[in-house]
Design an enzyme around this catalytic site. Structure first.
Site, PDB file in Angstrom:
ATOM      1  NE  ARG A 271      -3.125  -2.177   3.288  1.00 27.54           N
ATOM      2  CZ  ARG A 271      -3.742  -2.294   4.458  1.00 27.54           C
ATOM      3  NH1 ARG A 271      -3.692  -1.296   5.340  1.00 27.54           N
ATOM      4  NH2 ARG A 271      -4.405  -3.404   4.758  1.00 27.54           N
TER       5      ARG A 271
ATOM      6  CG  ASP B  87      -0.272   5.666   4.207  1.00 25.28           C
ATOM      7  OD1 ASP B  87      -0.955   4.624   4.109  1.00 25.28           O
ATOM      8  OD2 ASP B  87       0.549   5.857   5.121  1.00 25.28           O
TER       9      ASP B  87
ATOM     10  CE1 TYR C 291       7.055   3.951  -0.092  1.00 27.84           C
ATOM     11  CE2 TYR C 291       8.278   2.063   0.736  1.00 27.84           C
ATOM     12  CZ  TYR C 291       7.082   2.660   0.383  1.00 27.84           C
ATOM     13  OH  TYR C 291       5.908   1.945   0.508  1.00 27.84           O
TER      14      TYR C 291
ATOM     15  NE  ARG D 272       3.631  10.773   5.513  1.00 29.45           N
ATOM     16  CZ  ARG D 272       2.323  10.804   5.778  1.00 29.45           C
ATOM     17  NH1 ARG D 272       1.556   9.773   5.449  1.00 29.45           N
ATOM     18  NH2 ARG D 272       1.790  11.843   6.382  1.00 29.45           N
TER      19      ARG D 272
END
Length: 252
Positions: free
Chosen positions: A53, A55, A113, A198
């Site tokens: 997933r 966000d 990422y 994050r």
């Protein structure tokens, strides 16, 4: 009688208009748009499984999902047609046939990422970067990263009430890259928890801005408490950038 074939799709998307990847009621998601486009093209209901997933507001320069279809797919026709059906924020880059038991989520060996921070207003990056007017100390942030590479339990960086069996992740690499008025954080691991990157970026920025010391990172991780870590960085600066699979799953 045709046998069912499994295909991997590589795609990218700008996450700004979407409420994340996973399909949900009363909210536009990437999965919903992609399943709708595939169902329109094949004139049959198609379900997909993503590598993981993202966000609300998070982007992907590379995402992977799989779906099943009974026939051989003409790649050129498919790519041209499906990209014409999809909204402008989603693009398919590649389709590959894989083994029937290949799985976009469970077969991924590594995920990467990057997170982009800019230090002056840029209209072209408004939705794609976190604007900070304060320059952090990159050396202190890189010093703090060392704790990430030797720990495995990252409950402190996970969203609470998340459905996981454990909080262990193997982080293979992480570093900051400075380019003029841009700072980019790169991280690669076998898996990530919800909100993990994050939360790491937000904590590292607090260290870089002198609100915490580099030595605090190990204490935060060992506490296994989300409230001990820093605030999450804004979603718009985060990109899922690479998913690595073993070559043996591909048939082409």
């Amino acid at each position: 009688m045709n046998q069912t074939k499994r295909y991997f799709l590589e795609l990218s998307y700008k996450g700004t208009p979407f409420h994340g990847w996973q399909k949900q009621n009363n909210a536009l998601t990437v999965q919903e748009c992609l399943e709708s486009a595939l169902s329109t093209y094949f004139r049959s209901e198609i379900s997909i499984m993503g590598s993981g997933r993202t966000d609300t507001g998070v982007h992907a320069s590379m995402q992977v999902c799989h779906f099943d279809w009974e026939q051989e797919i003409d790649q050129f026709r498919f790519m041209k047609a499906i990209n014409g059906i999809l909204p402008k924020e989603i693009a398919i880059h590649k389709i590959r046939e894989v083994k029937k038991d290949a799985h976009a989520r469970f077969d991924a060996d590594e995920r990467s990422y990057f997170y982009r921070i800019i230090f002056r207003k840029d209209p072209f990056l408004e939705d794609l970067a976190w604007l900070s007017y304060f320059q952090p100390d990159v050396s202190k942030m890189n010093q703090a990263i060392e704790a990430l590479l030797v720990q495995e339990d990252f409950e402190c960086f996970s969203k609470v009430n998340t459905e996981v069996n454990h909080f262990r992740c193997n982080i293979f690499s992480a570093h900051w890259e400075q380019n003029d008025n841009e700072l980019v954080f790169h991280i690669t691991a076998n898996r990530f928890l919800r909100g993990m990157v994050r939360a790491i970026v937000g904590t590292l920025m607090e260290i870089g801005l002198g609100k915490r010391s580099p030595e605090d990172m190990e204490k935060i991780i060992l506490a296994k408490d989300r409230t001990k870590a820093g605030k999450s960085a804004p979603a718009k600066g985060l990109f899922l950038s690479r998913i690595k699979y073993p070559e043996l799953i591909y048939l082409d």
